[in-house]
Design an enzyme around this catalytic site. Structure first.
Site, short mmCIF file in Angstrom:
data_model
loop_
_atom_site.label_atom_id
_atom_site.label_comp_id
_atom_site.label_asym_id
_atom_site.label_seq_id
_atom_site.Cartn_x
_atom_site.Cartn_y
_atom_site.Cartn_z
N SER A 123 -33.71 13.04 -5.70
CA SER A 123 -34.96 12.46 -6.86
C SER A 123 -34.36 11.09 -7.88
CB SER A 123 -35.36 13.88 -8.69
OG SER A 123 -36.97 13.01 -8.60
N ASP A 157 -41.27 15.94 -3.77
CA ASP A 157 -39.60 16.35 -4.74
C ASP A 157 -38.93 17.17 -3.98
OD1 ASP A 157 -37.33 16.27 -6.86
OD2 ASP A 157 -39.19 14.90 -8.01
#
Length: 356
Positions: free
Chosen positions: A115, A227
């Site tokens: 991320s 993610d």
């Protein structure tokens, strides 16, 4: 009588030469000096054995001792890997860690990110130093990364990241990076972990940042990605698979929501994932040799306007762990063989590398 005189003279010479500094055994001497013992062969044999024993003892005492030398040659320096976990705006604290690494000349042989950690790792690997990263972070806001959209799959699209990263990154493929990089993502349909190590950078970074429920999934080669926190909250495992011998992990322990409670639905989603992530710590911690936990609890997840303060928090965490990290390098020397910066790591079957 003459022979007896010679024997007495020999005994006197022996006692003068060998027994002056050695306590005499009264029983042996009395057996030699006693009446009637000077003329027998047994007495001469005893005397000869004593002379040889004392001579051998004297030679042993005066023999030079060979001291075993320890091998003090320096060991080869271990390969250092840096794993940067996700944290949205809190990820700016990673820059403070990199700043300390630069100032203390801590080498980074491999770097991996999830991320926001993936964004920082990619920028740094492309050749942007920590000072420049801090300046860039101070200028960025949420709208530079995402744009509101109408979709059943999320509220924001990460399309703005394409233009942003195209301008900021100094190179645009994994193969061009100065430090080998791994970017963690998760395949939406199967839940498999995905580790990008080659090919174009930008789409892999968008995939790693596609926070479920907030950002739209990213299509990479016909596969939907979300993610990387669902697979590798802190990507220590990919670093070990790449060849890192010592892994330093940076983890943001604080939850999204404080005592005041959630402000909106993003706080609810974020808090749920934060709780789930805290339950997964044992998996990545097994592959971490040092763990840094910047104190970011006082910062909101979207506090981009507090970039300078977040950098300082990252610096403080790195300084606190510096003795342990420097301990990895004590008594070592750098590998004289140049490292191939574009080498592609061999990943375990549990990871799914995607190219192109």
């Amino acid at each position: 009588m003459v022979l007896l005189g010679h024997r007495r003279q020999a005994l006197g010479h022996f006692r003068q030469q060998f027994c002056t500094n050695i306590p005499a055994d009264s029983r042996i001497l009395s057996s030699i000096e006693g009446p009637g013992n000077w003329g027998g062969k047994e007495t001469l044999d005893k005397l000869s054995r004593i002379v040889r024993s004392v001579g051998a003892f004297n030679r042993e005492l005066t023999r030079p001792r060979q001291i075993e030398k320890k091998d003090v040659r320096p060991r080869p320096r271990p390969k250092i890997g840096l794993a940067l976990g996700g944290g949205f705006a809190r990820g700016v604290a990673h820059i403070g860690v990199l700043k300390v690494f630069e100032e203390e000349q801590i080498p980074i042989d491999y770097i991996a990110g999830t991320s926001s950690g993936a964004l920082i790792a990619a920028m740094y690997s492309s050749g942007i130093c920590a000072r420049e990263l801090a300046e860039i972070a101070g200028l960025l806001r949420f709208n530079d990364f995402a744009r509101l959209t109408i979709s059943r799959l999320g509220l924001w699209t990460t399309d703005p990241m394409v233009g942003l990263l195209t301008r900021i990154l100094k190179v645009h493929t994994f193969e061009e990076l100065r430090i080998p990089l791994a970017v963690a993502a998760t395949e939406f349909n199967t839940g498999d972990s995905v580790v990008f190590t080659s090919g174009p950078l930008i789409d892999s970074l968008r995939a790693s940042c596609a926070y479920p429920g907030a950002f739209l999934p990213v299509n990479v080669n016909g596969r939907l990605m979300v993610d990387g926190l669902l697979a590798h909250p802190v990507p220590t495992v990919p670093l070990k698979q790449m060849g890192a011998e010592k892994v330093v992990a940076v983890y943001f322990k604080s939850h999204w929501v404080g005592d005041s409670g959630p402000r909106h639905f993003m706080d609810v989603i974020g808090q749920c994932f934060s709780i789930a992530q805290s339950r997964m710590c044992s998996q990545w911690q097994l592959n971490a040799d040092a763990i840094l936990e910047p104190q970011v609890g006082a910062f909101a997840y979207d506090a981009f306007h507090m970039a300078s303060e977040l950098v300082k928090v990252g610096e403080a965490a790195a300084r606190a762990a510096l003795p342990q990290i420097q301990g990895f390098l004590q008594g070592t020397v750098a590998d004289p063989k140049p490292r191939k910066s574009a080498a592609k790591p061999q990943l375990a079957p549990a990871s799914v590398p995607i190219t192109g």
